[in-house]
Design an enzyme around this catalytic site. Sequence first.
Site, PDB file in Angstrom:
ATOM      1  N   LYS A 158      23.176 -89.093  31.737  1.00 48.00           N
ATOM      2  CA  LYS A 158      22.049 -89.229  32.649  1.00 48.00           C
ATOM      3  C   LYS A 158      21.249 -90.450  32.186  1.00 48.00           C
ATOM      4  CE  LYS A 158      19.060 -85.928  34.920  1.00 48.00           C
ATOM      5  NZ  LYS A 158      19.439 -86.198  36.300  1.00 48.00           N
TER       6      LYS A 158
HETATM    7  N1  PPE Z   1      24.251 -85.455  39.918  1.00 42.96           N
HETATM    8  C1  PPE Z   1      23.259 -86.345  39.703  1.00 42.96           C
HETATM    9  C2  PPE Z   1      23.529 -87.785  39.922  1.00 42.96           C
HETATM   10  C3  PPE Z   1      22.001 -85.884  39.301  1.00 42.96           C
HETATM   11  O1  PPE Z   1      21.028 -86.763  39.091  1.00 42.96           O
HETATM   12  C4  PPE Z   1      21.783 -84.499  39.137  1.00 42.96           C
HETATM   13  C5  PPE Z   1      20.437 -83.994  38.737  1.00 42.96           C
HETATM   14  C6  PPE Z   1      22.864 -83.615  39.370  1.00 42.96           C
HETATM   15  C7  PPE Z   1      24.085 -84.137  39.767  1.00 42.96           C
HETATM   16  C8  PPE Z   1      22.741 -82.124  39.143  1.00 42.96           C
HETATM   17  O2  PPE Z   1      22.636 -81.827  37.789  1.00 42.96           O
HETATM   18  P1  PPE Z   1      21.848 -80.535  37.269  1.00 42.96           P
HETATM   19  O3  PPE Z   1      20.402 -80.795  37.489  1.00 42.96           O
HETATM   20  O4  PPE Z   1      22.200 -80.431  35.833  1.00 42.96           O
HETATM   21  O5  PPE Z   1      22.344 -79.369  38.059  1.00 42.96           O
HETATM   22  N2  PPE Z   1      19.346 -84.761  39.216  1.00 42.96           N
HETATM   23  C9  PPE Z   1      18.045 -84.634  38.604  1.00 42.96           C
HETATM   24  C10 PPE Z   1      17.101 -85.750  39.000  1.00 42.96           C
HETATM   25  C11 PPE Z   1      16.477 -85.690  40.347  1.00 42.96           C
HETATM   26  C12 PPE Z   1      15.402 -86.741  40.514  1.00 42.96           C
HETATM   27  O6  PPE Z   1      15.205 -87.220  41.639  1.00 42.96           O
HETATM   28  O7  PPE Z   1      14.724 -87.070  39.531  1.00 42.96           O
HETATM   29  C13 PPE Z   1      17.467 -83.248  38.813  1.00 42.96           C
HETATM   30  O8  PPE Z   1      17.898 -82.531  39.713  1.00 42.96           O
HETATM   31  O9  PPE Z   1      16.589 -82.876  38.041  1.00 42.96           O
END
Ligand code: PPE
Length: 304
Positions: A158
Amino acid sequence: MVKASKIWMDGRFVDWADANVHIMTHTLHYGLGVFEGIRCYECVDGRSAIFRLPEHTKRLFASAHISQIKIPFTEAEISEASAETVRVNGLKQGYIRPLVYLGAGSMGVYPKDNPVRVAIAAWQWGAYLGEDGLTNGIRVKVSSFSRNHVNSGMTKAKIVGNYVNSILAKREVIAAGFDEALLLDTEGFVSEGSGENIFIIKDGAIKTTSLTSILKGITRDAIIRIAHDKGFVVTEERFTRDELYTADEAFFTGTAAEITPIREVDGRLIGTGKPGPVTKAVQETFFDAVKGKDKSYDDWLWYI
Ligand code: PPE
């Protein structure tokens, strides 16, 4: 955003207004930094619980490892500081944002002696794609921007700079009147949303993308477990956009987005154009789990 009062910076709390960085902060110029997004929910018994905090902290350290950043704290310290940030701000529920970044020091892309800095903020954050989106589903468009190639952006990490890709995609589809972007990988297979993983359901079977060009979502993992517990078969494999178009149901998962049904993709209704029964069932169990109502998922909760 509703402001909280304190932000944790490098081991101590500072006032929200004083949580500033120097303009020569390396991450600000070049984008190498790593972060997490974590939710805290108010439970049915009145306590608050952070959802899968150790898993998020572990992923933060994995992102740092991929990025060759050495975090000057232990995982236990970062988890505890995240919980403390919720506590000192008196939040019953909210969103927690740990951010690891390279401070001022060397300029140029090689961060020779830049200090590694860590901040943790927390604030109230409602439904990421709107309350109506959670209930009735959202309209999605495939972006003309591809998800970062697996050998250019490290998609398992991330990383701050990875989100340029997401912002380009999201801006494009919002301008076209849609709610969220879906990115394909560089070979044309479905990858993920700008900040979400994706699931599809066809004839009672659940499918999600394999761990190639996507972030390994913690919500994705939770949904796989919930679906298994309900007796569904879940496969993890690549699929194409036309397989999505012809799915009976589809939904996004993410910490911010939670479980958001998808009702339309590229002008084509998904199923009936309303959240389907499988989506609704896993969504309901997910919310029961995060709020401590369904005790079989209590191991996911870090009560504060
Ligand atoms: N893909 C991406 C690219 C991503 O950023 C997230 C989370 C996910 C999948 C899902 O991952 P998880 O949260 O572990 O289930 N995105 C984060 C950022 C959002 C934002 O705009 O800031 C979040 O959901 O917290």
